[in-house]
Enzyme design. Structure first.
Site, PDB file in Angstrom:
ATOM      1  N   ALA A 254       0.801  -1.236   0.000  1.00  0.00           N
ATOM      2  CA  ALA A 254       0.000   0.000   0.000  1.00  0.00           C
ATOM      3  C   ALA A 254       0.827   1.276   0.000  1.00  0.00           C
ATOM      4  CB  ALA A 254      -0.993   0.040   1.165  1.00  0.00           C
ATOM      5  N   ALA A 255       2.139   1.185  -0.132  1.00  0.00           N
ATOM      6  CA  ALA A 255       2.936   2.416  -0.202  1.00  0.00           C
ATOM      7  C   ALA A 255       2.531   3.238  -1.422  1.00  0.00           C
ATOM      8  CB  ALA A 255       4.420   2.085  -0.255  1.00  0.00           C
ATOM      9  N   GLY A 256       2.343   2.565  -2.556  1.00  0.00           N
ATOM     10  CA  GLY A 256       1.911   3.272  -3.754  1.00  0.00           C
ATOM     11  C   GLY A 256       0.522   3.852  -3.615  1.00  0.00           C
ATOM     12  N   ASP A 257      -0.341   3.162  -2.881  1.00  0.00           N
ATOM     13  CA  ASP A 257      -1.701   3.658  -2.663  1.00  0.00           C
ATOM     14  C   ASP A 257      -1.693   4.861  -1.720  1.00  0.00           C
ATOM     15  OD1 ASP A 257      -2.612   1.567  -4.250  1.00  0.00           O
ATOM     16  OD2 ASP A 257      -2.812   0.231  -2.534  1.00  0.00           O
TER      17      ASP A 257
END
Length: 306
Positions: A254-257
């Site tokens: 979820a870093a990209g999210d």
């Protein structure tokens, strides 16, 4: 200042996570891991990230009529997200992601899309008024492409900022009906490589890939390079590299999210692309320091203090 209106069209999953010393090879069993469940799905993660970063968020999604779907919707309500356009599917189960995480925070993910794969263009049309009146629309690729296309065309036609996180990696060029209606595209190295045919490994190759994305019709290309930062290119001449924040990574899920949700809020507030990328970079760096998808997403206060 009123909160910017963000509409997210996308997926909702329940993440089932095992953290172990390394990710198993094919045919290998590793024992001694720690198990946890957490709400996830790229669309849901981005909706929660945007809400915590200061957005007034409506989420367009589809879940099953099951316990996992009910728990997901209840979680969105606790975040203050408008759930009036989350549709309950009587045929398909709620989406599930199986996630392996190693000691370095790297992950391997397999997703059963379930009801996400039934999110339809008609569902998007049902949310047309909200999309037309939004400050920004955020989409990803865990739902059918025709649904994504309906959403971006509707938003673009009404002058709404469109942010596309082209994940999971599409494996083929995106339909022109999607790409030409995108304001900001934000792929990582793998996704940028697949979209452009240019192997992205560093700033130089990211710059070449970004130019190709601009040529396809997007207004801004942001290529994220993990710990190496983000390369930003715009049609009006900006070419810059934003460094990452150095932190001890626990879980990159979820870093990209986190980045996409925070980016949407910052741009919808009228910040410059450089300032918005810096804000999003902080959100992503905070997220990798915690296990799980939505549990790792930072609040606006945490981002601004970082």
């Amino acid at each position: 200042m009123s909160k910017p209106k963000i509409v997210v069209v996308g997926s909702s999953n329940t993440d089932m996570i095992i953290k172990s010393r390394r990710i198993p090879s094919p045919g290998e069993t590793i024992v001694g891991g720690v198990f946890a469940t957490a709400p996830g799905g790229k669309g849901a993660n981005q909706a929660v990230a945007a809400a915590r970063a200061g957005g007034d968020v409506l989420f367009v999604a589809r879940v099953g009529r099951d316990m996992l779907g009910d728990q997901a919707v209840a979680g969105f309500e606790r975040e203050g997200i408008d759930v009036s356009k989350i549709f309950h599917d009587s045929t398909n189960a709620s989406g599930v992601a199986l996630i392996m995480v190693d000691d370095a925070g790297q992950n391997s993910i397999s997703v059963a899309l379930g009801a996400n794969d039934a999110l339809s263009p008609e569902d998007v049309s049902d949310a047309a008024d909200a999309i037309k009146n939004a400050d920004a629309l955020v989409v990803q690729l865990e739902t059918p492409l025709e649904t994504v296309e309906r959403a971006v065309k509707l938003a673009h036609k009404n002058g709404v900022l469109v942010i596309l996180d082209p994940a999971p990696a599409p494996g083929a060029p995106l339909p022109q009906g999607i790409i030409e209606n995108v304001s900001v595209i934000k792929p990582n190295e793998t996704e940028a490589s697949q979209l452009t045919g240019i192997e992205v490994t560093d700033e130089s190759s990211a710059a070449r890939a970004a130019e190709k994305l601009l040529a396809l019709g997007v207004e801004t290309a942001i290529i994220t390079l993990g710990a190496n930062g983000s390369y930003v290119a715009t049609r009006d001449g900006i070419r810059t590299m934003t460094p990452s924040r150095r932190v001890q990574a626990v879980d990159a899920t979820a870093a990209g999210d986190a980045y996409s949700g925070a980016l949407a809020v910052a741009l919808a507030e009228g910040r410059s692309i450089v300032d918005a990328v810096e804000f999003a970079t902080k959100a992503a760096a905070l997220s990798v320091q915690k296990l799980g998808a939505q549990p790792s997403l930072a609040t606006r206060e945490e981002i601004e203090k970082f």
